[in-house]
Design a protein around this motif. Structure first.
Motif, mmCIF file in Angstrom:
data_model
loop_
_atom_site.group_PDB
_atom_site.id
_atom_site.type_symbol
_atom_site.label_atom_id
_atom_site.label_comp_id
_atom_site.label_asym_id
_atom_site.label_seq_id
_atom_site.Cartn_x
_atom_site.Cartn_y
_atom_site.Cartn_z
ATOM 1 N N ARG A 297 7.669 -2.532 -5.202
ATOM 2 C CA ARG A 297 6.987 -3.811 -4.941
ATOM 3 C C ARG A 297 7.153 -4.240 -3.489
ATOM 4 N NH1 ARG A 297 8.830 -6.531 -10.389
ATOM 5 N NH2 ARG A 297 7.124 -5.860 -11.711
ATOM 6 N N GLN A 298 8.356 -4.070 -2.938
ATOM 7 C CA GLN A 298 8.632 -4.418 -1.531
ATOM 8 C C GLN A 298 7.730 -3.603 -0.603
ATOM 9 O OE1 GLN A 298 10.557 -6.596 0.095
ATOM 10 N NE2 GLN A 298 10.483 -5.710 2.131
ATOM 11 N N VAL B 39 11.621 -0.235 -9.205
ATOM 12 C CA VAL B 39 10.455 -1.127 -9.309
ATOM 13 C C VAL B 39 10.472 -2.136 -8.158
ATOM 14 C CG1 VAL B 39 9.405 -2.976 -10.686
ATOM 15 C CG2 VAL B 39 10.101 -0.848 -11.788
ATOM 16 N N GLN C 176 6.136 5.995 -7.261
ATOM 17 C CA GLN C 176 5.221 5.819 -8.399
ATOM 18 C C GLN C 176 5.347 6.984 -9.377
ATOM 19 O OE1 GLN C 176 1.565 5.383 -6.160
ATOM 20 N NE2 GLN C 176 1.511 3.157 -6.490
ATOM 21 N N GLU D 285 4.846 -2.092 -1.344
ATOM 22 C CA GLU D 285 3.427 -2.395 -1.540
ATOM 23 C C GLU D 285 3.042 -3.787 -1.062
ATOM 24 O OE1 GLU D 285 2.283 0.332 -5.423
ATOM 25 O OE2 GLU D 285 3.203 -1.637 -5.752
ATOM 26 N N SER D 286 3.907 -4.769 -1.276
ATOM 27 C CA SER D 286 3.516 -6.153 -0.974
ATOM 28 C C SER D 286 3.977 -6.660 0.388
ATOM 29 C CB SER D 286 4.030 -7.090 -2.070
ATOM 30 O OG SER D 286 5.442 -7.092 -2.090
#
Length: 157
Positions: free
Chosen positions: A19-20, A15, A66, A22-23
């Motif tokens: 997040r790393q 997770v 994902q 995507e953001s």
């Protein structure tokens, strides 16, 4: 894709990686594309094409993670027994050929990390150890040849 069983630690790590990407990483790549596009002619713009390739690679990694997370099932380690080897078991064994001891934790393929002592449940050694008990001797064919391993102890990871 089939169900992927993993530890809470492995799930949380995936997770965080997602997040790393995507953001942080994806916005950086998009900025690089915009900056390269502003430099003019795209047909001979190496920076633009390199940034687009990086974006495609990153989007592929994001989709892969994902899919893994969508099919992940976290194992409740409190419900695991230590009477036989299973996923997330910590196994101490003796190589009967070299009389050396080793300890591995059986992990999901996405959590496997040999330096951390975690081997994939899909590896030949883990497959040979599954459902075996303390004192059992298994023979495993590895790239170096045939290895005999005796299980010394089994514990929860």
């Amino acid at each position: 894709m089939s169900v992927e069983y993993m530890s809470q630690e492995g799930y949380d790590k995936l997770v965080a990686e997602l997040r790393q990407m995507e953001s942080v990483e994806l916005p950086q790549v998009r900025d690089a594309i915009a900056e390269a596009r502003d430099k003019g002619d795209l047909s001979e713009n190496f920076e633009y094409h390199a940034a687009k390739r990086e974006q495609a690679r990153l989007l592929g990694r994001i989709r892969f993670k994902q899919r893994i997370l969508a099919n992940a099932r976290v194992i409740d380690t409190s419900r695991l027994g230590a009477d036989s080897v299973q996923l997330l078991s910590r196994v101490e064994m003796t190589n009967l050929t070299t009389n050396s001891r080793m300890t591995y934790t059986i992990a999901s393929p996405h959590e496997a990390d040999l330096r951390a002592g975690k081997i994939s449940i899909k590896s030949p050694i883990a497959q040979a150890l599954l459902n075996k008990k303390v004192g059992d001797v298994v023979e495993v064919r590895v790239p170096a040849g045939l290895v005999k391993l005796r299980i010394e102890s089994i514990s929860k990871s």
